[in-house]
Design a protein around this motif. Sequence first.
Motif, PDB file in Angstrom:
ATOM      1  N   GLY A  40       0.832  -1.188   0.000  1.00 15.66           N
ATOM      2  CA  GLY A  40       0.000   0.000   0.000  1.00 15.66           C
ATOM      3  C   GLY A  40       0.867   1.239   0.000  1.00 15.66           C
ATOM      4  N   PRO A  70      -4.307   1.552  -2.181  1.00 18.80           N
ATOM      5  CA  PRO A  70      -4.194   0.182  -1.674  1.00 18.80           C
ATOM      6  C   PRO A  70      -3.277  -0.676  -2.538  1.00 18.80           C
ATOM      7  CG  PRO A  70      -6.490   0.882  -1.780  1.00 18.80           C
ATOM      8  CD  PRO A  70      -5.683   1.904  -2.528  1.00 18.80           C
ATOM      9  N   VAL A  93       1.043  -5.336   3.431  1.00 20.90           N
ATOM     10  CA  VAL A  93      -0.325  -5.593   3.866  1.00 20.90           C
ATOM     11  C   VAL A  93      -0.253  -6.450   5.128  1.00 20.90           C
ATOM     12  CG1 VAL A  93      -2.526  -6.653   3.271  1.00 20.90           C
ATOM     13  CG2 VAL A  93      -1.197  -5.460   1.515  1.00 20.90           C
ATOM     14  N   ASP A  97      -4.951  -5.101   9.142  1.00 24.20           N
ATOM     15  CA  ASP A  97      -5.375  -3.897   8.425  1.00 24.20           C
ATOM     16  C   ASP A  97      -6.901  -3.820   8.351  1.00 24.20           C
ATOM     17  OD1 ASP A  97      -2.828  -3.003   7.970  1.00 24.20           O
ATOM     18  OD2 ASP A  97      -2.736  -3.652   5.882  1.00 24.20           O
ATOM     19  N   ASP A  98      -7.445  -2.631   8.631  1.00 23.85           N
ATOM     20  CA  ASP A  98      -8.898  -2.489   8.559  1.00 23.85           C
ATOM     21  C   ASP A  98      -9.337  -2.014   7.178  1.00 23.85           C
ATOM     22  OD1 ASP A  98      -8.485   0.283   8.460  1.00 23.85           O
ATOM     23  OD2 ASP A  98      -8.732   0.515  10.621  1.00 23.85           O
ATOM     24  N   ASP A  99     -10.632  -1.730   7.030  1.00 25.21           N
ATOM     25  CA  ASP A  99     -11.197  -1.390   5.720  1.00 25.21           C
ATOM     26  C   ASP A  99     -10.601  -0.117   5.128  1.00 25.21           C
ATOM     27  OD1 ASP A  99     -12.795  -3.592   5.822  1.00 25.21           O
ATOM     28  OD2 ASP A  99     -14.592  -2.518   6.483  1.00 25.21           O
ATOM     29  N   MET A 102      -8.216  -0.657   2.320  1.00 26.31           N
ATOM     30  CA  MET A 102      -8.689  -1.432   1.172  1.00 26.31           C
ATOM     31  C   MET A 102      -9.234  -0.563   0.040  1.00 26.31           C
ATOM     32  SD  MET A 102      -7.846  -4.206   2.441  1.00 26.31           S
ATOM     33  CE  MET A 102      -7.390  -4.729   4.106  1.00 26.31           C
ATOM     34  N   ARG A 103      -9.326   0.760   0.261  1.00 29.28           N
ATOM     35  CA  ARG A 103      -9.909   1.629  -0.766  1.00 29.28           C
ATOM     36  C   ARG A 103      -9.068   2.903  -0.909  1.00 29.28           C
ATOM     37  NH1 ARG A 103     -13.024   1.641   3.876  1.00 29.28           N
ATOM     38  NH2 ARG A 103     -13.142   3.667   4.927  1.00 29.28           N
ATOM     39  N   SER A 146      -5.421   5.372   9.588  1.00 29.81           N
ATOM     40  CA  SER A 146      -6.799   4.898   9.722  1.00 29.81           C
ATOM     41  C   SER A 146      -7.498   5.519  10.917  1.00 29.81           C
ATOM     42  CB  SER A 146      -6.828   3.369   9.832  1.00 29.81           C
ATOM     43  OG  SER A 146      -6.153   2.928  10.993  1.00 29.81           O
TER      44      SER A 146
END
Length: 270
Positions: A40, A70, A93, A97-99, A102-103, A146
């Motif tokens: 990432g 990501p 990664v 790792d949280d959401d 992922m975006r 995050s």
Amino acid sequence: MEKYVNRYYLTEVDRYDDTIYCHHAMMGEKLIPEHVHKKGQFLYTEGGVVYLNTPKQSYFLPARHYIWIPAGVRHSIHPSSAEVIMRNLYFPVYEHDDDFFMRPGIYPVDSLLMELMMFTNRWNGNIWPDDDGRYSIAKAFKMLLSELGRGALPLSLPYPSDPRLVKIVEYMDQHIANHVSFRHIANQFDISERSLARLFQKELNMSFIQYFTILRMLKGLKLLLDEKLSINEVAARVGYSSLPTFSNTFTKIVGVRPSEYVKHKSLWNQ
């Protein structure tokens, strides 16, 4: 600041799976072609605007903001100037790792992130897990992203695939200074308002007014960064006759008032 000479670091980023890779440099050119990483990427820029394109979206990265890309997302980078400075941190990664990671998303950089990021300016290349001090600081930096980045700013626009909508959004871009209404667009392209509304939702997952508002603010940002125009002039150039309306809309989308953005512009570009 290291001069950006070639793209060697793009292949070095993924050479070792478990390292965090750090790279601060001047761009030196106006295009980094499409590529992808297994890690990432945190990307912050100084000294100009950066456009970042993925297969699905076009992102606009202004000063004092960063984009999270990501792992596995193909992208190309298009700076407004070869003198733009990039500050990159590439992270493996992790299972936890949280959401957020992922975006893709664009977020403002607060004073805490700024201090930590500038601390990494002395680093370059791989940071190994057994380098307890540097690795722990860099990993904590990722965790803070995050925690602090709870609301991505809508500084991106999706690409339409329908040929009718491609022509429509090109027309909107070319006539951004005009009062282009939904009805005018429908009449201009001989399409019913109901069909036009469905086309925007289906293709872009947003309404006409949402798309046009973001387009105007992105143009306004570019004018504030690249042109020596007053905020009044910028507002008029993107179709706003009311300065308070422009200012309030800008603040909602960008996260700061245009007056504050202009005030700090010279500091960000140093």
